[in-house]
Design an enzyme around this catalytic site. Sequence first.
Site, PDB file in Angstrom:
ATOM      1  N   GLN A  13       0.809  -1.226  -0.087  1.00 53.20           N
ATOM      2  CA  GLN A  13       0.175  -0.109  -0.003  1.00 53.20           C
ATOM      3  C   GLN A  13       0.720   1.296   0.001  1.00 53.20           C
ATOM      4  O   GLN A  13       0.779   2.119  -0.728  1.00 53.20           O
ATOM      5  CB  GLN A  13      -0.991  -0.176   1.102  1.00 53.20           C
ATOM      6  CG  GLN A  13      -2.010   1.332   1.115  1.00 53.20           C
ATOM      7  CD  GLN A  13      -2.902   1.073   2.154  1.00 53.20           C
ATOM      8  OE1 GLN A  13      -2.478   1.320   3.597  1.00 53.20           O
ATOM      9  NE2 GLN A  13      -4.312   0.890   1.958  1.00 53.20           N
ATOM     10  N   ASP A  38     -17.398   8.757  -8.925  1.00 49.51           N
ATOM     11  CA  ASP A  38     -18.358   8.267  -8.021  1.00 49.51           C
ATOM     12  C   ASP A  38     -18.391   9.673  -6.883  1.00 49.51           C
ATOM     13  O   ASP A  38     -17.543  10.650  -7.197  1.00 49.51           O
ATOM     14  CB  ASP A  38     -17.453   7.278  -7.038  1.00 49.51           C
ATOM     15  CG  ASP A  38     -18.700   6.368  -6.147  1.00 49.51           C
ATOM     16  OD1 ASP A  38     -19.743   6.985  -6.187  1.00 49.51           O
ATOM     17  OD2 ASP A  38     -18.277   5.460  -5.648  1.00 49.51           O
ATOM     18  N   HIS A 244     -14.363   5.930  -5.847  1.00 51.09           N
ATOM     19  CA  HIS A 244     -14.921   5.845  -4.526  1.00 51.09           C
ATOM     20  C   HIS A 244     -14.116   6.066  -3.397  1.00 51.09           C
ATOM     21  O   HIS A 244     -14.343   7.179  -2.571  1.00 51.09           O
ATOM     22  CB  HIS A 244     -15.327   4.511  -4.556  1.00 51.09           C
ATOM     23  CG  HIS A 244     -16.096   4.348  -3.092  1.00 51.09           C
ATOM     24  ND1 HIS A 244     -17.224   4.827  -2.518  1.00 51.09           N
ATOM     25  CD2 HIS A 244     -15.598   3.432  -1.932  1.00 51.09           C
ATOM     26  CE1 HIS A 244     -17.589   4.388  -1.491  1.00 51.09           C
ATOM     27  NE2 HIS A 244     -16.328   3.468  -0.998  1.00 51.09           N
ATOM     28  N   LEU A 269      -5.610   5.591  -1.289  1.00 52.19           N
ATOM     29  CA  LEU A 269      -5.901   4.254  -0.815  1.00 52.19           C
ATOM     30  C   LEU A 269      -5.855   3.873   0.535  1.00 52.19           C
ATOM     31  O   LEU A 269      -5.244   4.470   1.291  1.00 52.19           O
ATOM     32  CB  LEU A 269      -4.834   3.359  -1.573  1.00 52.19           C
ATOM     33  CG  LEU A 269      -4.793   3.521  -2.900  1.00 52.19           C
ATOM     34  CD1 LEU A 269      -3.679   2.568  -3.510  1.00 52.19           C
ATOM     35  CD2 LEU A 269      -6.091   2.919  -3.518  1.00 52.19           C
TER      36      LEU A 269
END
Length: 269
Positions: A13, A38, A244, A269
């Site tokens: 990540q 989104d 999103h 993220l």
Amino acid sequence: MAWHQKLQKIMMQIDAKAGGQLWTMKIPVPSVMFVGIDTFHDSVRKGRSVGGFVASMNQNLTRYYSRVFWHENVGEEVFSGLQPIMKDTLTEFYRLNDNQYPKRIIIFRDGVGYGQMALVRQVEIEGIKGAMSELQLQGTELVFVVVAKRINTRFFEKHGTSYRNPFQGTVVSNAITKSDQAFDFYLVSQSVNQGTVSPTHYTVLEWNTSLKAEHLQKIAFRLCHMYFNWTGIISVPAPCQYAHKLAFLVGQSVHEEPAPALRHYLYYL
């Protein structure tokens, strides 16, 4: 989960947020820009929603450019200000790709209901076309798809005398599809160990392209493999999930426009 597996996920990540390229997926469609859009409701300012806009910047789907926009009207999900954001994104694509605009733009739009399709076409798609017109992109193809993952539809496959979940990559594009738009289809991108698998419904509102419907179906499934925050397959195309995550972060915690220097990073993220 063992500690070394947790550490590996954390390092992956961090790498992705810093601009690393964890893996790639070959999409045999040249010069294409994929966009995810989104929205998420701001947790502080009631009645205001934030929109996430994320676009791919290279053929390997490892570089992205993101923008944030705001809905100031209560309950508004359709955004009327996409034209300047789309123009800025196309200009950035041009700068990063040897002064070449994309030949195809494929947009996946989440966060709108079936009753808002006409408004999306009237407002958002026209805004995107306006940006393309400003930049004189007469030959660029445009595809606009509404993605719905919270649906009640379920599919089963006959297996001997019983039934089972369909395999990953299963597409249903006839019999139960009844969209009054260009066309629609269901895609099963994930598998589950228990219960029934949930398909995702794709409704195509704009289809100005030389691609065939099956090309879009294969592209959507491959994009479900390209979400760097999860090593498996997700239920929606990666640009849609990135949008999103961006909208959620800004609407839940930041509440303002992130620094422009972050636009090329997956910091959300």
